[in-house]
Design an enzyme around this catalytic site. Structure first.
Site, PDB file in Angstrom:
ATOM      1  N   ASP A 159      21.453  68.635  -3.773  1.00 39.40           N
ATOM      2  CA  ASP A 159      21.626  69.885  -4.510  1.00 39.40           C
ATOM      3  C   ASP A 159      22.459  70.875  -3.682  1.00 39.40           C
ATOM      4  O   ASP A 159      23.343  71.552  -4.201  1.00 39.40           O
ATOM      5  CB  ASP A 159      20.255  70.488  -4.841  1.00 39.40           C
ATOM      6  CG  ASP A 159      19.345  69.451  -5.493  1.00 39.40           C
ATOM      7  OD1 ASP A 159      19.730  68.914  -6.529  1.00 39.40           O
ATOM      8  OD2 ASP A 159      18.273  69.156  -4.926  1.00 39.40           O
ATOM      9  N   HIS A 187      13.052  70.112  -6.168  1.00 38.04           N
ATOM     10  CA  HIS A 187      14.207  69.299  -6.550  1.00 38.04           C
ATOM     11  C   HIS A 187      14.029  68.909  -8.018  1.00 38.04           C
ATOM     12  O   HIS A 187      13.539  67.839  -8.331  1.00 38.04           O
ATOM     13  CB  HIS A 187      14.335  68.055  -5.671  1.00 38.04           C
ATOM     14  CG  HIS A 187      15.324  67.077  -6.245  1.00 38.04           C
ATOM     15  ND1 HIS A 187      16.675  67.327  -6.284  1.00 38.04           N
ATOM     16  CD2 HIS A 187      15.161  65.882  -6.843  1.00 38.04           C
ATOM     17  CE1 HIS A 187      17.289  66.324  -6.866  1.00 38.04           C
ATOM     18  NE2 HIS A 187      16.396  65.427  -7.230  1.00 38.04           N
TER      19      HIS A 187
HETATM   20  P1  NAX Z   1      16.580  52.218  -8.504  1.00 33.45           P
HETATM   21  O1  NAX Z   1      15.699  52.033  -9.676  1.00 33.45           O
HETATM   22  O2  NAX Z   1      17.958  51.648  -8.513  1.00 33.45           O
HETATM   23  O3  NAX Z   1      15.858  51.639  -7.212  1.00 33.45           O
HETATM   24  C1  NAX Z   1      14.531  51.921  -6.893  1.00 33.45           C
HETATM   25  C2  NAX Z   1      14.002  50.745  -6.112  1.00 33.45           C
HETATM   26  O4  NAX Z   1      12.712  51.086  -5.638  1.00 33.45           O
HETATM   27  C3  NAX Z   1      13.859  49.464  -6.941  1.00 33.45           C
HETATM   28  O5  NAX Z   1      14.538  48.409  -6.296  1.00 33.45           O
HETATM   29  C4  NAX Z   1      12.347  49.242  -6.964  1.00 33.45           C
HETATM   30  O6  NAX Z   1      12.004  47.854  -6.951  1.00 33.45           O
HETATM   31  C5  NAX Z   1      11.924  49.932  -5.671  1.00 33.45           C
HETATM   32  N1  NAX Z   1      10.506  50.298  -5.614  1.00 33.45           N
HETATM   33  C6  NAX Z   1       9.703  50.744  -6.608  1.00 33.45           C
HETATM   34  N2  NAX Z   1       8.459  50.914  -6.168  1.00 33.45           N
HETATM   35  C7  NAX Z   1       8.459  50.600  -4.862  1.00 33.45           C
HETATM   36  C8  NAX Z   1       7.460  50.552  -3.867  1.00 33.45           C
HETATM   37  N3  NAX Z   1       6.191  50.874  -4.144  1.00 33.45           N
HETATM   38  N4  NAX Z   1       7.806  50.174  -2.624  1.00 33.45           N
HETATM   39  C9  NAX Z   1       9.069  49.822  -2.346  1.00 33.45           C
HETATM   40  N5  NAX Z   1      10.063  49.811  -3.252  1.00 33.45           N
HETATM   41  C10 NAX Z   1       9.759  50.213  -4.500  1.00 33.45           C
HETATM   42  O7  NAX Z   1      16.613  53.791  -8.231  1.00 33.45           O
HETATM   43  P2  NAX Z   1      17.658  54.632  -7.370  1.00 33.45           P
HETATM   44  O8  NAX Z   1      18.787  55.040  -8.237  1.00 33.45           O
HETATM   45  O9  NAX Z   1      17.949  53.920  -6.110  1.00 33.45           O
HETATM   46  O10 NAX Z   1      16.816  55.965  -7.120  1.00 33.45           O
HETATM   47  C11 NAX Z   1      15.658  55.951  -6.320  1.00 33.45           C
HETATM   48  C12 NAX Z   1      14.913  57.261  -6.439  1.00 33.45           C
HETATM   49  O11 NAX Z   1      15.692  58.362  -6.007  1.00 33.45           O
HETATM   50  C13 NAX Z   1      14.483  57.619  -7.867  1.00 33.45           C
HETATM   51  O12 NAX Z   1      13.136  58.052  -7.840  1.00 33.45           O
HETATM   52  C14 NAX Z   1      15.399  58.777  -8.220  1.00 33.45           C
HETATM   53  O13 NAX Z   1      14.824  59.611  -9.183  1.00 33.45           O
HETATM   54  C15 NAX Z   1      15.533  59.451  -6.892  1.00 33.45           C
HETATM   55  N6  NAX Z   1      16.644  60.377  -6.710  1.00 33.45           N
HETATM   56  C16 NAX Z   1      16.418  61.494  -5.965  1.00 33.45           C
HETATM   57  C17 NAX Z   1      17.410  62.400  -5.662  1.00 33.45           C
HETATM   58  C18 NAX Z   1      17.145  63.602  -4.826  1.00 33.45           C
HETATM   59  O14 NAX Z   1      18.058  64.415  -4.674  1.00 33.45           O
HETATM   60  N7  NAX Z   1      15.958  63.825  -4.235  1.00 33.45           N
HETATM   61  C19 NAX Z   1      18.776  62.233  -6.214  1.00 33.45           C
HETATM   62  C20 NAX Z   1      19.074  60.833  -6.635  1.00 33.45           C
HETATM   63  C21 NAX Z   1      17.946  60.095  -7.285  1.00 33.45           C
HETATM   64  O15 NAX Z   1      17.918  60.442  -8.647  1.00 33.45           O
END
Ligand code: NAX
Length: 328
Positions: A159, A187
């Site tokens: 952000d 966020h």
């Molecule tokens: P993806 O869905 O591509 O990848 C997430 C991965 O996490 C998957 O491979 C899944 O198998 C794994 N996972 C789920 N539960 C798990 C656990 N208990 N232990 C280990 N791995 C686990 O998502 P992606 O685009 O990589 O985004 C990841 C996260 O970042 C999401 O929650 C998203 O909302 C968040 N974001 C946060 C941002 C921020 O500024 N704070 C910005 C970007 C993003 O939107």
């Protein structure tokens, strides 16, 4: 040669993980002279995909990459870890209520907090990226009572960087000349990107802009809703920019903010600026000697006050919800 620093990345097979891991392995997280040992944590169904990413990391022959472990075991992932990037989270799916979302994420961040408490290195630093990031960090922190509370942070650097980029375009000044942007609060869409203390080539940004309408109707909503705009354009959520912000967050935390500048991090509140103690809320912070400190003494005008309070209220609601669910 230095002992490698252990860096754990959860959600390693996801799209942020794919962008993040290569930059960590190349030395951009901690510096060009710091070897890293990567720990990739995934859920069992995604371990194979994470192993594929690990094969590609091998194939890049990064001189600083001392080793890679891929696992679905929390103990293996977090024992001895120095930097934990908690990226994997449960996304909101159609029809899911906020309570369901918080509960599902509690099921992830509670055990991760416990594993960090049990086994992480004494100097562990935690960055939560997975949403709802602030409250996930609060959950993890409350299950790690032996780890100093200031080691749990959540990411608002994306952000912050987005705000710099938008302001840079508006005032037609390179990003390098923009300093002291601040993101306050959660966020989420209620976050408040603040330019009242920011500087554009040494001049006060709000004075340079001199357009409250733009601030209110364009700048703030553009920054706060940028994630949705990226999904609309790309057909997928921000990944490389999120990874880049995670790199920036940890790099700044460890190596310090530049003289005359600060950054934004969601950190545990000490009550500064009326943010209730204990909430993980975004503040302007300076980093020095591996520690962050909330910037003190900023004058908060009515325009800012109203927006900071609204975002903090949302954080309080999330905290109360996870408390009622027994997650903290
Ligand atoms: P993806 O869905 O591509 O990848 C997430 C991965 O996490 C998957 O491979 C899944 O198998 C794994 N996972 C789920 N539960 C798990 C656990 N208990 N232990 C280990 N791995 C686990 O998502 P992606 O685009 O990589 O985004 C990841 C996260 O970042 C999401 O929650 C998203 O909302 C968040 N974001 C946060 C941002 C921020 O500024 N704070 C910005 C970007 C993003 O939107």
């Amino acid at each position: 040669t230095r002992t490698p620093v252990n860096v754990t990345v959860t959600g390693a097979a996801g799209q942020i993980g794919y962008a993040l891991l290569f930059r960590i392995a190349s030395g951009q997280l901690l510096g060009p002279d710091v070897p890293v040992h990567l720990r990739l944590l995934e859920i069992p169904q995604a371990v194979k995909a994470a192993e594929g990413t690990a094969m590609e990391l091998d194939d890049a022959a990064f001189p600083l990459l001392a080793g890679i472990d891929v696992t679905d075991d929390l103990k293996k992932a977090f024992d001895g870890t120095n930097v934990a990037l908690l990226v994997g989270a449960r996304p909101r799916t159609k029809g899911m209520e906020r309570g369901d979302l918080l509960e599902a994420n509690g099921g992830i961040f509670k055990p991760q907090g416990e594993a960090i408490n049990a086994g992480a290195a004494d100097d562990v630093r935690v960055l939560v990226v997975g949403n709802p990031a602030n409250t996930n960090a609060l959950i993890a922190k409350s299950h790690a009572p032996d780890v100093p509370a200031d080691r749990f942070t959540a990411m608002t650097r994306l952000d912050h960087n987005r705000a710099i980029a938008q302001l840079s375009k508006k005032v037609e000044t390179p990003v390098a000349d923009i300093k002291k942007i601040a993101i306050w609060g959660n966020h989420s869409a209620t976050q408040y990107p603040d330019i009242f203390h920011a500087e554009v080539a040494g001049r006060n940004a709000a004075e340079v802009v001199n357009d409250e309408g733009w601030l209110r109707d364009t700048f703030i909503p553009t920054v706060a809703k940028r994630g949705a705009a990226i999904i609309e354009a790309r057909g997928a959520s921000s990944a490389a920019s999120a990874a880049s912000a995670a790199i920036d967050h940890v790099h700044t935390w460890v190596n310090g903010t530049a003289e005359g500048d600060w950054t934004s991090m969601a950190v545990v509140s000490d009550g500064s600026y009326g943010v209730p103690e204990g909430l993980i809320s975004s503040f302007p912070v300076v980093c020095k000697d591996g520690k962050w400190e909330i910037v003190q003494g900023l004058e908060i005008n009515d325009f800012s006050r109203e927006r900071i309070d609204a975002s903090v209220r949302e954080l309080e609601e999330e905290r109360d919800a996870v408390r009622n669910l027994g997650l903290i």
